[in-house]
Motif scaffolding. Sequence first.
Motif, PDB file in Angstrom:
ATOM      1  N   ALA A  35      47.595  37.009  24.598  1.00 31.82           N
ATOM      2  CA  ALA A  35      46.553  37.314  25.584  1.00 31.82           C
ATOM      3  C   ALA A  35      47.114  38.316  26.575  1.00 31.82           C
ATOM      4  CB  ALA A  35      46.083  36.045  26.288  1.00 31.82           C
ATOM      5  N   TRP A  36      46.494  39.482  26.612  1.00 33.96           N
ATOM      6  CA  TRP A  36      46.855  40.514  27.586  1.00 33.96           C
ATOM      7  C   TRP A  36      46.054  40.230  28.850  1.00 33.96           C
ATOM      8  CZ3 TRP A  36      47.933  40.748  22.678  1.00 33.96           C
ATOM      9  CH2 TRP A  36      48.938  41.585  22.196  1.00 33.96           C
ATOM     10  N   TRP A  37      46.673  40.440  29.995  1.00 32.05           N
ATOM     11  CA  TRP A  37      46.043  40.004  31.246  1.00 32.05           C
ATOM     12  C   TRP A  37      46.094  41.109  32.290  1.00 32.05           C
ATOM     13  CZ3 TRP A  37      48.009  39.654  36.188  1.00 32.05           C
ATOM     14  CH2 TRP A  37      47.192  39.016  37.124  1.00 32.05           C
ATOM     15  N   GLY A  38      45.071  41.146  33.125  1.00 33.89           N
ATOM     16  CA  GLY A  38      45.034  42.046  34.267  1.00 33.89           C
ATOM     17  C   GLY A  38      44.077  41.500  35.301  1.00 33.89           C
ATOM     18  N   GLY A  39      44.047  42.149  36.464  1.00 30.46           N
ATOM     19  CA  GLY A  39      43.128  41.743  37.510  1.00 30.46           C
ATOM     20  C   GLY A  39      41.688  42.048  37.137  1.00 30.46           C
ATOM     21  N   PRO A  40      40.726  41.488  37.869  1.00 33.60           N
ATOM     22  CA  PRO A  40      39.315  41.646  37.510  1.00 33.60           C
ATOM     23  C   PRO A  40      38.828  43.085  37.526  1.00 33.60           C
ATOM     24  CG  PRO A  40      39.565  40.621  39.679  1.00 33.60           C
ATOM     25  CD  PRO A  40      40.916  40.638  39.056  1.00 33.60           C
ATOM     26  N   ASP A  41      39.495  43.959  38.280  1.00 30.04           N
ATOM     27  CA  ASP A  41      39.060  45.350  38.360  1.00 30.04           C
ATOM     28  C   ASP A  41      39.957  46.310  37.589  1.00 30.04           C
ATOM     29  OD1 ASP A  41      36.953  44.624  40.129  1.00 30.04           O
ATOM     30  OD2 ASP A  41      38.348  44.646  41.813  1.00 30.04           O
ATOM     31  N   ASP A  42      40.942  45.767  36.867  1.00 30.38           N
ATOM     32  CA  ASP A  42      41.884  46.622  36.147  1.00 30.38           C
ATOM     33  C   ASP A  42      41.285  47.139  34.848  1.00 30.38           C
ATOM     34  OD1 ASP A  42      43.817  46.275  38.076  1.00 30.38           O
ATOM     35  OD2 ASP A  42      44.856  44.665  37.013  1.00 30.38           O
ATOM     36  N   ALA A  43      41.451  48.441  34.609  1.00 29.97           N
ATOM     37  CA  ALA A  43      40.991  49.030  33.354  1.00 29.97           C
ATOM     38  C   ALA A  43      41.978  48.774  32.220  1.00 29.97           C
ATOM     39  CB  ALA A  43      40.772  50.532  33.534  1.00 29.97           C
ATOM     40  N   PRO A  67      45.571  46.296  30.982  1.00 29.30           N
ATOM     41  CA  PRO A  67      46.278  45.049  31.292  1.00 29.30           C
ATOM     42  C   PRO A  67      47.591  45.300  32.015  1.00 29.30           C
ATOM     43  CG  PRO A  67      46.502  45.572  28.970  1.00 29.30           C
ATOM     44  CD  PRO A  67      45.527  46.553  29.533  1.00 29.30           C
ATOM     45  N   VAL A  68      48.001  44.312  32.797  1.00 27.85           N
ATOM     46  CA  VAL A  68      49.263  44.360  33.522  1.00 27.85           C
ATOM     47  C   VAL A  68      50.400  43.847  32.645  1.00 27.85           C
ATOM     48  CG1 VAL A  68      50.520  43.412  35.503  1.00 27.85           C
ATOM     49  CG2 VAL A  68      48.122  44.093  35.747  1.00 27.85           C
ATOM     50  N   ASN A  69      50.127  42.793  31.878  1.00 22.25           N
ATOM     51  CA  ASN A  69      51.170  42.201  31.040  1.00 22.25           C
ATOM     52  C   ASN A  69      50.543  41.368  29.931  1.00 22.25           C
ATOM     53  OD1 ASN A  69      50.425  39.697  32.211  1.00 22.25           O
ATOM     54  ND2 ASN A  69      51.937  39.909  33.826  1.00 22.25           N
ATOM     55  N   ILE A  70      51.393  40.829  29.085  1.00 19.73           N
ATOM     56  CA  ILE A  70      51.011  39.796  28.122  1.00 19.73           C
ATOM     57  C   ILE A  70      51.580  38.504  28.684  1.00 19.73           C
ATOM     58  CG2 ILE A  70      51.071  39.053  25.711  1.00 19.73           C
ATOM     59  CD1 ILE A  70      52.340  41.889  25.140  1.00 19.73           C
ATOM     60  N   ASN A  71      50.730  37.581  29.071  1.00 23.00           N
ATOM     61  CA  ASN A  71      51.306  36.364  29.651  1.00 23.00           C
ATOM     62  C   ASN A  71      50.950  35.095  28.896  1.00 23.00           C
ATOM     63  OD1 ASN A  71      48.705  35.910  30.554  1.00 23.00           O
ATOM     64  ND2 ASN A  71      49.214  35.948  32.726  1.00 23.00           N
ATOM     65  N   PRO A  81      47.430  48.120  21.003  1.00 25.60           N
ATOM     66  CA  PRO A  81      47.264  49.468  21.560  1.00 25.60           C
ATOM     67  C   PRO A  81      47.959  49.663  22.903  1.00 25.60           C
ATOM     68  CG  PRO A  81      45.246  48.197  21.834  1.00 25.60           C
ATOM     69  CD  PRO A  81      46.165  47.363  20.983  1.00 25.60           C
ATOM     70  N   ARG A  82      48.386  48.583  23.533  1.00 25.88           N
ATOM     71  CA  ARG A  82      49.021  48.665  24.846  1.00 25.88           C
ATOM     72  C   ARG A  82      50.361  47.947  24.787  1.00 25.88           C
ATOM     73  NH1 ARG A  82      43.819  46.644  25.008  1.00 25.88           N
ATOM     74  NH2 ARG A  82      42.246  47.928  26.055  1.00 25.88           N
ATOM     75  N   ARG A  83      51.418  48.619  25.221  1.00 29.46           N
ATOM     76  CA  ARG A  83      52.741  48.004  25.282  1.00 29.46           C
ATOM     77  C   ARG A  83      53.087  47.779  26.748  1.00 29.46           C
ATOM     78  NH1 ARG A  83      55.992  47.603  20.964  1.00 29.46           N
ATOM     79  NH2 ARG A  83      57.946  47.980  22.054  1.00 29.46           N
ATOM     80  N   VAL A  84      53.015  46.537  27.144  1.00 32.17           N
ATOM     81  CA  VAL A  84      53.266  46.153  28.532  1.00 32.17           C
ATOM     82  C   VAL A  84      54.254  44.999  28.529  1.00 32.17           C
ATOM     83  CG1 VAL A  84      51.056  46.958  29.448  1.00 32.17           C
ATOM     84  CG2 VAL A  84      51.219  44.660  28.465  1.00 32.17           C
ATOM     85  N   GLU A  85      54.708  44.614  29.718  1.00 33.25           N
ATOM     86  CA  GLU A  85      55.687  43.550  29.822  1.00 33.25           C
ATOM     87  C   GLU A  85      55.137  42.244  29.258  1.00 33.25           C
ATOM     88  OE1 GLU A  85      57.921  41.478  33.557  1.00 33.25           O
ATOM     89  OE2 GLU A  85      58.199  43.642  33.329  1.00 33.25           O
ATOM     90  N   LEU A  86      56.034  41.481  28.648  1.00 32.37           N
ATOM     91  CA  LEU A  86      55.690  40.202  28.024  1.00 32.37           C
ATOM     92  C   LEU A  86      56.320  39.069  28.818  1.00 32.37           C
ATOM     93  CD1 LEU A  86      54.825  38.297  25.645  1.00 32.37           C
ATOM     94  CD2 LEU A  86      56.944  38.987  24.498  1.00 32.37           C
ATOM     95  N   GLU A  87      55.499  38.076  29.189  1.00 36.01           N
ATOM     96  CA  GLU A  87      55.978  36.885  29.884  1.00 36.01           C
ATOM     97  C   GLU A  87      55.838  35.671  28.970  1.00 36.01           C
ATOM     98  OE1 GLU A  87      54.598  38.168  34.417  1.00 36.01           O
ATOM     99  OE2 GLU A  87      53.656  36.455  33.413  1.00 36.01           O
ATOM    100  N   ILE A  88      56.912  34.908  28.849  1.00 32.73           N
ATOM    101  CA  ILE A  88      56.865  33.666  28.085  1.00 32.73           C
ATOM    102  C   ILE A  88      57.181  32.529  29.057  1.00 32.73           C
ATOM    103  CG2 ILE A  88      57.841  32.340  26.187  1.00 32.73           C
ATOM    104  CD1 ILE A  88      58.468  34.987  24.792  1.00 32.73           C
TER     105      ILE A  88
END
Length: 314
Positions: free
Chosen positions: A54-62, A64-68, A88-95
């Motif tokens: 699950a990629w995640w971002g704030g409600p107004d983000d176009a 994602p910020v990370n995979i959390n 399609p997006r490579r962002v920081e991963l949080e486990i």
Amino acid sequence: MTDTVIRALSASDAHLFDTLPDPLGARESHRRTRFRPDWKRVALRDGEVVARGAWWGGPDDAEPVNINWFDVAEGQEEAGAELLRSAPRRVELEINLPGGWRDEPGLRAAAETRFAAARSAGYALLVERFLYRWTPERGLPERPGRLRFAAEPDDAVFFDALRRIHSATLDAHALRAIEEGGLDRAAQEELDFFHWCPSPREWWQVARTPEGELAGIHIPAHNPSGPTIGFIGVVPEQRGHGYAYDLLAECTHFLVEQGAESISGATDRGNFPMAANFAKAGFPVVSERINFHPVNPMNPVNPVNPVDPLNPAV
């Protein structure tokens, strides 16, 4: 065995995300998190979900910020890796992991499966973090009364303080930013994050000694999941007096005065002084987080040389 099928989800088939077992208790840790169905992806084999993210971002983000949220079924590391590689997006991963996970064979094995998939997909360990949560039954930490706190409307004051604080820091994310773009980048990333938070800018405070010298800053915040200790920092020339505790105590009181019924916080596992301050202020560790970041093989950045989380040097 059939080939892996990777699917992005939609509102109509979002239920597929919930069909994979949850040995690490991610669902409970994300009970306040709001995910977009189309930012969820699953890997299927023979019609069954064997990995999910699950990629995640704030409600107004176009974007994602990370995979959390990232889960991989036992023995399906390659499917998990393909899920990450094909995104399609490579962002920081949080486990996120339960406290004490290293001592429970089942939890340890589940964590190792996820780590192996992340590494195979080109992610490298950035840092391990402790996650804290204060609740009213812990009692409010005593305010030492040594510093004078005040709001400061000028972002330039915070930018300068952040540059000074990060000139000698243990924070892995700040060290990565410094490695990539210097102190200005590290300071600007902090400012950008706190402007992104939905909490009021007026909450940010500077702390001064009775003589008027800057001791540090603290930023009470709300992230999308609730009240949090946004930032605690002491300028280098004022270290050695224990002021980080004063800042943390003030930040906690401030958030409670704004109506907070619980307060989250986090620090890097290797930041022993800040971990001690959280413990002293009544913030117990509720879980742990392992942060991986996507690595460019032509320009790997590993600012803190983190150890293997399965075999930490303590």
